[in-house]
Design a protein around this motif. Structure first.
Motif, PDB file in Angstrom:
ATOM      1  N   PRO A 283       0.821  -1.219   0.000  1.00  0.00           N
ATOM      2  CA  PRO A 283       0.000   0.000   0.000  1.00  0.00           C
ATOM      3  C   PRO A 283       0.854   1.268   0.000  1.00  0.00           C
ATOM      4  N   ARG A 284       0.260   2.337  -0.428  1.00  0.00           N
ATOM      5  CA  ARG A 284       0.897   3.650  -0.377  1.00  0.00           C
ATOM      6  C   ARG A 284       0.465   4.378   0.893  1.00  0.00           C
ATOM      7  N   VAL A 285       1.231   5.402   1.261  1.00  0.00           N
ATOM      8  CA  VAL A 285       0.937   6.208   2.447  1.00  0.00           C
ATOM      9  C   VAL A 285       0.937   7.671   2.035  1.00  0.00           C
ATOM     10  N   VAL A 286      -0.067   8.402   2.495  1.00  0.00           N
ATOM     11  CA  VAL A 286      -0.109   9.839   2.238  1.00  0.00           C
ATOM     12  C   VAL A 286      -0.212  10.556   3.585  1.00  0.00           C
ATOM     13  N   ASP A 287       0.642  11.533   3.797  1.00  0.00           N
ATOM     14  CA  ASP A 287       0.671  12.320   5.022  1.00  0.00           C
ATOM     15  C   ASP A 287       0.089  13.703   4.723  1.00  0.00           C
ATOM     16  N   LEU A 288      -1.106  13.941   5.237  1.00  0.00           N
ATOM     17  CA  LEU A 288      -1.790  15.215   4.994  1.00  0.00           C
ATOM     18  C   LEU A 288      -1.675  16.166   6.178  1.00  0.00           C
ATOM     19  N   SER A 289      -0.778  15.854   7.113  1.00  0.00           N
ATOM     20  CA  SER A 289      -0.691  16.676   8.321  1.00  0.00           C
ATOM     21  C   SER A 289      -0.298  18.113   8.007  1.00  0.00           C
ATOM     22  N   ALA A 290       0.526  18.289   6.950  1.00  0.00           N
ATOM     23  CA  ALA A 290       0.961  19.643   6.627  1.00  0.00           C
ATOM     24  C   ALA A 290      -0.197  20.524   6.188  1.00  0.00           C
ATOM     25  N   SER A 291      -1.252  19.920   5.624  1.00  0.00           N
ATOM     26  CA  SER A 291      -2.367  20.721   5.132  1.00  0.00           C
ATOM     27  C   SER A 291      -3.624  20.595   5.978  1.00  0.00           C
ATOM     28  N   MET A 292      -3.645  19.654   6.953  1.00  0.00           N
ATOM     29  CA  MET A 292      -4.850  19.444   7.750  1.00  0.00           C
ATOM     30  C   MET A 292      -4.634  19.611   9.244  1.00  0.00           C
ATOM     31  N   ASP A 293      -3.445  19.258   9.732  1.00  0.00           N
ATOM     32  CA  ASP A 293      -3.180  19.314  11.167  1.00  0.00           C
ATOM     33  C   ASP A 293      -3.021  20.772  11.600  1.00  0.00           C
ATOM     34  N   PRO A 294      -3.866  21.266  12.510  1.00  0.00           N
ATOM     35  CA  PRO A 294      -3.743  22.663  12.949  1.00  0.00           C
ATOM     36  C   PRO A 294      -2.376  22.987  13.520  1.00  0.00           C
ATOM     37  N   THR A 295      -1.753  22.020  14.191  1.00  0.00           N
ATOM     38  CA  THR A 295      -0.429  22.269  14.761  1.00  0.00           C
ATOM     39  C   THR A 295       0.595  22.528  13.661  1.00  0.00           C
ATOM     40  N   ARG A 296       0.550  21.718  12.594  1.00  0.00           N
ATOM     41  CA  ARG A 296       1.480  21.915  11.487  1.00  0.00           C
ATOM     42  C   ARG A 296       1.196  23.226  10.753  1.00  0.00           C
ATOM     43  N   LEU A 297      -0.090  23.550  10.628  1.00  0.00           N
ATOM     44  CA  LEU A 297      -0.444  24.818   9.998  1.00  0.00           C
ATOM     45  C   LEU A 297       0.079  25.987  10.816  1.00  0.00           C
ATOM     46  N   ALA A 298       0.001  25.852  12.162  1.00  0.00           N
ATOM     47  CA  ALA A 298       0.508  26.916  13.035  1.00  0.00           C
ATOM     48  C   ALA A 298       2.015  27.050  12.884  1.00  0.00           C
ATOM     49  N   GLU A 299       2.728  25.928  12.786  1.00  0.00           N
ATOM     50  CA  GLU A 299       4.179  25.975  12.615  1.00  0.00           C
ATOM     51  C   GLU A 299       4.544  26.711  11.333  1.00  0.00           C
ATOM     52  N   SER A 300       3.819  26.416  10.263  1.00  0.00           N
ATOM     53  CA  SER A 300       4.101  27.077   8.989  1.00  0.00           C
ATOM     54  C   SER A 300       3.842  28.570   9.086  1.00  0.00           C
ATOM     55  N   ALA A 301       2.748  28.947   9.777  1.00  0.00           N
ATOM     56  CA  ALA A 301       2.410  30.365   9.901  1.00  0.00           C
ATOM     57  C   ALA A 301       3.410  31.096  10.790  1.00  0.00           C
ATOM     58  N   VAL A 302       3.862  30.438  11.869  1.00  0.00           N
ATOM     59  CA  VAL A 302       4.826  31.062  12.775  1.00  0.00           C
ATOM     60  C   VAL A 302       6.136  31.340  12.047  1.00  0.00           C
ATOM     61  N   ASP A 303       6.548  30.407  11.218  1.00  0.00           N
ATOM     62  CA  ASP A 303       7.822  30.566  10.514  1.00  0.00           C
ATOM     63  C   ASP A 303       7.745  31.570   9.363  1.00  0.00           C
ATOM     64  N   LEU A 304       6.527  31.918   8.952  1.00  0.00           N
ATOM     65  CA  LEU A 304       6.380  32.784   7.786  1.00  0.00           C
ATOM     66  C   LEU A 304       7.050  34.142   7.994  1.00  0.00           C
ATOM     67  N   ASN A 305       6.832  34.774   9.164  1.00  0.00           N
ATOM     68  CA  ASN A 305       7.427  36.089   9.423  1.00  0.00           C
ATOM     69  C   ASN A 305       8.952  36.025   9.377  1.00  0.00           C
ATOM     70  N   LEU A 306       9.516  34.953   9.943  1.00  0.00           N
ATOM     71  CA  LEU A 306      10.967  34.816   9.955  1.00  0.00           C
ATOM     72  C   LEU A 306      11.508  34.589   8.538  1.00  0.00           C
ATOM     73  N   LYS A 307      10.793  33.795   7.749  1.00  0.00           N
ATOM     74  CA  LYS A 307      11.240  33.540   6.376  1.00  0.00           C
ATOM     75  C   LYS A 307      11.137  34.805   5.522  1.00  0.00           C
ATOM     76  N   LEU A 308      10.091  35.588   5.764  1.00  0.00           N
ATOM     77  CA  LEU A 308       9.976  36.858   5.048  1.00  0.00           C
ATOM     78  C   LEU A 308      11.109  37.798   5.436  1.00  0.00           C
ATOM     79  N   MET A 309      11.500  37.756   6.711  1.00  0.00           N
ATOM     80  CA  MET A 309      12.607  38.583   7.187  1.00  0.00           C
ATOM     81  C   MET A 309      13.892  38.222   6.437  1.00  0.00           C
TER      82      MET A 309
END
Length: 585
Positions: free
Chosen positions: A203-229
């Motif tokens: 079987p195949r495995v798909v990890d949708l945590s990056a697009s569905m898990d609120p914690t992962r979404l928060a991590e991406s949003a938190v890092d956005l300001n630093l990456k823009l910097m």
């Protein structure tokens, strides 16, 4: 589809089942990890006698001219529009009147002698000379219902866009020799399980945590300001080094809460807070990680509550709270408490060893002594912050190297002090730290500060650490001072600006200075004599420092220095403020 069957023994149990709670529990079980396993099968029938090609497939573009292709597409679109839903299998009849596209059921009405008949299907394959898997089942269907046909023409229609323009020229035309499938007594063997990305039947495995898990979404949003910097302003900013730094905050009060919030904004995700106090009613208005409910029933422990508050702000942080009393010189240890104090020392030693940077954010001077000694012995980065009423101090301790013990060159007014020669919080003292709360009333034991001081000092402390981390020499970065006017215009070695040794602010005059001092060879905390004694004798050395007020002064030579200078002049020392001063009398 796999599922769960919940069976109840009686109709009453069925009616009493809390259906909302039940479905929520199942939803959390299935979705909380956002990782899904799947295995696709595309059943294909395998006849005993394989179908064969009469000639190699040719592309539609090489068989039909442009007008024929245009006429076919017009008729094909008419046919699909007339159907209730998209039809993937169809007949294409080419006669003297032109193209006719119709359903398979109309084959019995086609005049095959005066027409060219193609069995068409929507081909999902992208290979140049190979048709897609649906053709196998299609041929079985044709062979079973049209057993009299020995050879047929097939159109593998690939109706796709290329560069935004509809293109069917890469469709395939082929002639197939049919096999006898009408006389089959049973359904032929089936194949079609899809292989995984490694080419294995698994079987195949798909990890949708990056697009569905609120914690992962928060991590991406938190890092956005630093990456823009980094993207817009400071391309050389090393965000990975910052995020991987493990910080130990000794003190979870006014300074500790605010420093933790600032570090969180810089993307630091590994934080340990240490405090032995509980939250009182006066704390939440000044200490930003606490709320009124934390004060109830005697108050929650500060360190653990602060860590939980950080997780509620950002679930991706690895925050830990430790309730711990830090043993201090001048605070004698009775025999009955020796084992308990020894255990506290061991816990603190493990914490200092496990972290990269230590923040000294404690209430009293003497509480900073033991972590200063430990950090000096382990060569850790130390950021110290202390508050007065309208003054504050933020400083970094020097980190000594093997060459630091060599005789340093003479200081001059325009000299920049190397990072391994910078002093610690105690290097300006010529007395050992003592019990600063002794003979003081309760209101005198508390640090009374203007409310804005802690926010200013906390921000400076966090920014100082990040600047040190970004410097090429790290903790060994030399100290810049405000005495040099060219600092305002010169090119600085750190992407974030200059790296001071100390930041002293006088809020009553809204004034700030950046002094620097060299390590004191008789310092009661970071001198070689103290650090080497701690490494050699461990807890026995510490016990002498806790119980004997003059032990550190005798060890470092301060006692002798006092005696030598006693006849010349008398010094008076004030412990009224964290940022103490030395007065001549």
């Amino acid at each position: 589809m796999c599922g769960i069957l919940r069976n109840t023994n009686t109709i009453d149990q069925f009616k009493e089942l809390d259906k909302k709670q039940f479905i929520n529990q199942l939803g959390h079980q299935d979705l909380k990890k956002y990782v899904y396993y799947y295995w696709c099968a595309f059943p294909c029938l395998c006849p005993a006698e394989e179908f064969t090609l009469n000639s190699p497939p040719v592309s539609l573009g090489n068989s039909w001219n442009s007008q024929q292709t245009k006429d076919f597409l017009t008729e094909y679109d008419r046919f699909q529009t007339s159907q209730g839903q998209y039809t993937g299998y169809f007949l294409v009849v080419l006669s003297a009147e032109g193209f006719k596209v119709d359903s398979l059921s109309s084959f019995s009405q086609v005049n095959v002698e005066n027409s060219k008949v193609y069995f068409g299907f929507a081909d999902p394959c992208t290979l140049d000379v190979h048709p897609g898997w649906p053709l196998r089942n299609y041929l079985m269907l044709i062979g079973y219902h049209c057993a009299h046909l020995q050879n047929i023409d097939v159109l593998c229609l690939r109706d796709r866009s290329k560069d935004g323009v509809r293109d069917v020229s890469h469709s395939l035309l082929m002639s197939v020799r049919m096999s006898n499938v009408r006389d089959l007594q049973e359904c032929p063997k089936c194949v079609g399980w899809e292989k995984n990305e490694k080419g294995k039947l698994l079987p195949r495995v798909v990890d949708l945590s990056a697009s569905m898990d609120p914690t992962r979404l928060a991590e991406s949003a938190v890092d956005l300001n630093l990456k823009l910097m980094r993207w817009r302003l400071i391309p050389e900013l090393n965000l990975e080094k910052i995020s991987q730094t493990k910080c130990l905050l000794l003190g979870a009060g006014t300074l500790g809460c605010n420093v933790a919030r600032c570090l969180l904004g810089w993307g630091i995700k590994n934080l340990t807070l240490v405090d032995n106090g509980k939250i009182s009613y006066s704390n939440p208005v000044r200490q930003s990680l606490f709320v009124f409910e934390d004060c109830m029933k005697g108050g929650k422990p500060k360190a653990e509550t602060a860590a939980e508050a950080l997780k509620s702000i950002f679930p991706g942080v690895n925050a830990r709270g430790v309730s711990l009393s830090i043993p201090m010189p001048g605070h004698a240890v009775p025999d009955s408490s020796v084992n308990l104090v020894k255990k506290d020392v061991e816990v603190l030693d493990e914490l200092v060893n496990a972290h990269d940077a230590i923040f000294l954010l404690l209430d009293t001077r003497e509480s900073r002594w033991l972590p200063t000694v430990m950090a000096a012995a382990k060569r850790k980065i130390v950021i110290c912050s202390a508050l007065g009423f309208d003054t504050f101090l933020v400083m970094r301790h020097g980190v000594k190297t093997k060459s630091s013990s060599q005789t340093p060159q003479k200081l001059s007014m325009d000299m920049v002090i190397p990072g391994d020669q910078l002093g610690c919080y105690f290097c300006n003292d010529v007395v050992a730290p003592g019990n600063s709360t002794k003979d003081r009333t309760l209101d005198q034991q508390c640090t009374v500060s203007r409310p804005g001081m802690s926010y200013m000092a906390s921000a400076m402390a966090a920014e100082l650490l990040v600047s040190v981390l970004q410097h090429d020499e790290g903790a060994l970065a030399p100290a810049d001072t405000s005495a040099k006017e060219e600092n305002l215009t010169k090119d600085l070695p750190c992407a974030l600006g200059l790296i001071p040794h100390q930041i002293r602010c006088f809020l009553s005059r809204f004034h700030q200075v950046l002094p620097a001092c060299r390590a004191f060879d008789k310092c009661t905390a970071c001198s070689d004599m103290v650090v080497n004694s701690f490494k050699k004798d461990g807890f026995e050395f510490l016990l002498k420092a806790f119980n004997n007020p003059s032990f550190l002064e005798d060890l470092t030579g301060l006692t002798q220095m006092h005696q030598e200078t006693m006849d010349a002049e008398v010094w008076g020392f004030s412990d009224d403020e964290e940022c103490s001063s030395i007065e001549m009398t």
